[in-house]
Design an enzyme around this catalytic site. Sequence first.
Site, short mmCIF file in Angstrom:
data_model
loop_
_atom_site.label_atom_id
_atom_site.label_comp_id
_atom_site.label_asym_id
_atom_site.label_seq_id
_atom_site.Cartn_x
_atom_site.Cartn_y
_atom_site.Cartn_z
N PRO A 73 25.70 0.28 -13.15
CA PRO A 73 25.55 1.48 -12.31
C PRO A 73 26.10 2.72 -13.00
O PRO A 73 27.14 2.67 -13.66
CB PRO A 73 26.38 1.14 -11.08
CG PRO A 73 26.41 -0.34 -11.02
CD PRO A 73 26.34 -0.82 -12.44
N CYS A 74 25.37 3.83 -12.85
CA CYS A 74 25.74 5.05 -13.58
C CYS A 74 26.69 5.95 -12.78
O CYS A 74 27.27 6.87 -13.32
CB CYS A 74 24.49 5.83 -13.94
SG CYS A 74 23.53 6.29 -12.49
N GLN A 75 26.87 5.68 -11.47
CA GLN A 75 27.66 6.60 -10.64
C GLN A 75 29.06 6.89 -11.18
O GLN A 75 29.52 8.00 -11.06
CB GLN A 75 27.77 6.09 -9.19
CG GLN A 75 26.46 6.07 -8.45
CD GLN A 75 25.82 4.71 -8.52
OE1 GLN A 75 25.93 4.03 -9.53
NE2 GLN A 75 25.13 4.30 -7.48
#
Length: 395
Positions: free
Chosen positions: A136-138
């Site tokens: 996940p890039c968050q």
Amino acid sequence: MSAYQGWEITEEQREIYRQRSKKSSKAKANALRGEGKKPIHAVNIPRLNPEDLMPQLPRNGIRALSLFSGGGGLDLGFERAGFSHVASYDILAGAGVTLRNVRPNWKVFAGEEGDVTKVNWRPYRGLVDVIQGGPPCQPFSIAGRQKGREDSRDMFPEFIRAVLEVEPLAFVAENVTALASEKFNQYVKEVIEAPLAGKYKLTKFILNASDFGIPQVRKRVFFVGFRDEKIAEKYEIPKPTYAWENVAASQRQESVQLNLFSFLTESQLLKRCMGVREALGLPDIGFDTLAPTLRSSLTGPRHTTSILSSVSAQKIWEKLQIWPNGVALDREKARLFVPENNHFRLSVPDCAILQGFPDSWPIAGAVYMALGQIGNAVPPPMAYQVARSLWGVLS
Ligand SMILES: C[S@@+](CC[C@H](N)C(=O)[O-])C[C@H]1O[C@@H](n2cnc3c(N)ncnc32)[C@H](O)[C@@H]1O
């Protein structure tokens, strides 16, 4: 753990969203009953088939395991490049629906059984040559507030754990370019490089989607690691195969001026990347350009049916005469529900094409769920080039 973490919003903001959404649902219901504005656009027939950007290569016998598979952007790119699929893991049940629909024979672990934090990877040792995944890039993206390892969604340590347990010949990890910025230097050193030191030789590079024919402004960073140092030395990062119109034209012009044109073979010349309107088969309005980065509807303050990523993006969509909000489930529904400004309304399959997914790989789920998987994905033709680059040295 839920993959989705909404932002805090005030009750007042929530009420504004609620009212707006109520009004828009009513207008949509009217339109779909045939009681809205008379449709002005024909159902579009896209000109871009993303399959053409990634011709199927023969099976190469290299076995790939997919973590954080989402709607399968990396998975499809690897498959088109000839890799064999071992299994896909994602905590999002909706991702499992997409993957099982398109590849009923694949081993897909989704929802709770797809949670990578719960998996013992050792049984895969000896059965996997490459691990690929986009954690996940968050934790690194501005929209996700860039908390890095303080963010409970940070799954890079889990990706590294899988690599250390399986010991594949190579791995590929993809993320937002912020992870390659100075802000995360320390993070990369401590979380990615240190645990792999002496075991994998790492290469890091940034790729641009339109360099591979995808009509969108989208850059992503890739970390590629090889267990064998000699293989790592031979590795070459993917070279652009396409260029957005102006670049392609100027390259041609330059070659002619230098009298090189006749010496350049077709494969050395970059092909022209289409703009959004051309890719979607919309009429010529005298203006076309790349789509602004499509955002994932699963990563903002709330689930939405918009792919709008910024105020500047809004201006580009306006110039393109395309409406980026209230994306419709299919092209017919998009045609029936005419936006107030009469612009062309996008549909899920159109957004998929702008992200490099062909119609033969439909993304399942309600609009927000499909857009979430689309906006989160590595465009398959970009994944394809990365997979090809690995094949170049692993074969
Ligand atoms: C950036 S997306 C990956 C997109 C994918 N690589 C593609 O190309 O389509 C990240 C994915 O990680 C998944 N995810 C988040 N936490 C997870 C966990 N604990 N286990 C498995 N998947 C997880 C999310 O559901 C999301 O689909």
